[in-house]
Design an enzyme around this catalytic site. Structure first.
Site, PDB file in Angstrom:
ATOM      1  CE  LYS A 107      27.652  19.314   2.005  1.00  0.00           C
ATOM      2  NZ  LYS A 107      28.946  18.587   1.787  1.00  0.00           N
TER       3      LYS A 107
ATOM      4  CG  ASP B  75      27.205  14.690   1.848  1.00  0.00           C
ATOM      5  OD1 ASP B  75      26.676  13.607   1.511  1.00  0.00           O
ATOM      6  OD2 ASP B  75      27.523  15.575   1.032  1.00  0.00           O
TER       7      ASP B  75
ATOM      8  CE  LYS C 113      28.008  13.467  -2.138  1.00  0.00           C
ATOM      9  NZ  LYS C 113      28.479  14.461  -1.145  1.00  0.00           N
TER      10      LYS C 113
ATOM     11  CG  HIS D  70      29.253   3.239  -3.608  1.00  0.00           C
ATOM     12  ND1 HIS D  70      29.171   3.796  -4.866  1.00  0.00           N
ATOM     13  CD2 HIS D  70      28.811   1.970  -3.739  1.00  0.00           C
ATOM     14  CE1 HIS D  70      28.702   2.899  -5.717  1.00  0.00           C
ATOM     15  NE2 HIS D  70      28.492   1.775  -5.059  1.00  0.00           N
ATOM     16  CG  ASP D  71      33.386  -0.627   0.727  1.00  0.00           C
ATOM     17  OD1 ASP D  71      33.491  -1.826   0.380  1.00  0.00           O
ATOM     18  OD2 ASP D  71      34.349   0.095   1.016  1.00  0.00           O
TER      19      ASP D  71
ATOM     20  CG  ASN E  92      30.125  -6.919   6.886  1.00  0.00           C
ATOM     21  OD1 ASN E  92      29.272  -7.135   7.740  1.00  0.00           O
ATOM     22  ND2 ASN E  92      31.415  -6.933   7.152  1.00  0.00           N
TER      23      ASN E  92
ATOM     24  CB  THR F 179      24.611  18.102  -8.332  1.00  0.00           C
ATOM     25  OG1 THR F 179      25.602  18.420  -7.340  1.00  0.00           O
ATOM     26  CG2 THR F 179      23.316  17.718  -7.647  1.00  0.00           C
TER      27      THR F 179
ATOM     28  NE  ARG G 254      26.704  27.184  -6.447  1.00  0.00           N
ATOM     29  CZ  ARG G 254      26.762  26.202  -5.561  1.00  0.00           C
ATOM     30  NH1 ARG G 254      25.747  26.005  -4.740  1.00  0.00           N
ATOM     31  NH2 ARG G 254      27.811  25.419  -5.462  1.00  0.00           N
TER      32      ARG G 254
ATOM     33  NE  ARG H 244      31.622  26.152  -4.124  1.00  0.00           N
ATOM     34  CZ  ARG H 244      32.067  25.283  -5.017  1.00  0.00           C
ATOM     35  NH1 ARG H 244      33.290  25.416  -5.507  1.00  0.00           N
ATOM     36  NH2 ARG H 244      31.332  24.271  -5.410  1.00  0.00           N
TER      37      ARG H 244
END
Length: 237
Positions: free
Chosen positions: A33, A60, A62, A64-65, A68, A124, A186, A216
């Site tokens: 990722k 990744d 994400k 968001h706008d 267009n 999350t 986890r 991690r």
């Protein structure tokens, strides 16, 4: 699909040099990722380096706008040959449909397969109290995630990012072919860090996750390769 191929390991580091050092330490990892920090700091060069090593890539960002702008970004990202690309479901159906079409166009421009567009339902790091009192969303957390996932499916997207705690409910409604990408995974021997809605790898797979994003517990381990193998073993048992 082999268990190892269903585990996506984040390159949550600040430079291409650090990222490639981690990739070299974990040759058995096939799916990586690339998130905002690394992409902003290193640019698309890290994607080319991963592709040269025959790795699959989860970009990744994400997005968001307005529709267009999101579509333009998806068109550009698709030309990099990544496998998964994230957008926010909360951007709305018009944006999601436009993103899907733009990614297909961008990939076709360079003669490659388009990425799967994956919508983020809810981060999350957001727990039920924050959803209700900070974001002023009246729906229960699982119901909100389900509504965002249904919107993504209706828009033609390939899947969603969701907490493993919502995976079983989403899988029951969305069917077996819709991809569920689950961060917040986890092992029992690792800490939660900033993930508020976590689950063990084996339980997340049992709940219906298609891919697990595990960072991690692997990358911060004293022996990352051994930690990766231990997680694969725990899932397979």
């Amino acid at each position: 699909m082999a268990v190892a191929d269903r585990i996506i390991v984040p390159l949550d580091v600040a430079s291409e040099r650090e990222a490639l050092a981690l990739v070299e330490r974990l040759p058995q990892v096939t799916f990586w990722k690339v998130g905002l920090e690394l992409f902003v700091s290193s640019g698309p060069g890290i994607l080319e380096q991963l592709k040269q090593r025959q790795k699959r890539i989860f970009l990744d960002l994400k997005l968001h706008d307005i529709p267009n702008t999101m579509a333009g970004a998806c068109r550009a990202a698709a030309r990099y040959g990544v496998d998964l690309l994230t957008v926010h479901a909360a951007a709305g159906k018009t944006a999601l449909v436009d993103c899907l079409e733009a990614a297909q166009t961008g990939a076709a421009d360079v003669g490659i397969q388009p990425p799967q567009i994956i919508a983020v339902t809810l981060l999350t790091s957001i727990h039920a109290r924050a959803l209700a009192f900070e974001l002023k969303v009246s729906l229960e957390l699982t119901d909100y995630a389900l509504q965002m996932a249904l919107l993504a499916q209706e828009s033609g997207l390939s899947g969603v990012v969701c907490s493993p705690q919502e995976a079983a409910a989403l899988r029951q409604v969305l069917g077996s072919e819709f991809a569920l990408v689950c961060p917040g995974v986890r092992p029992a021997w690792a800490g939660k860090n900033d993930q508020q809605r976590s689950m063990s790898p084996a339980d997340a797979m049992q709940a219906g996750a298609t891919y697990l994003v595990i960072g991690r517990p692997i990358t911060a381990a004293a022996e990352p390769a051994a930690a990766f193998e231990q997680i694969c073993q725990e899932i397979s048992e």
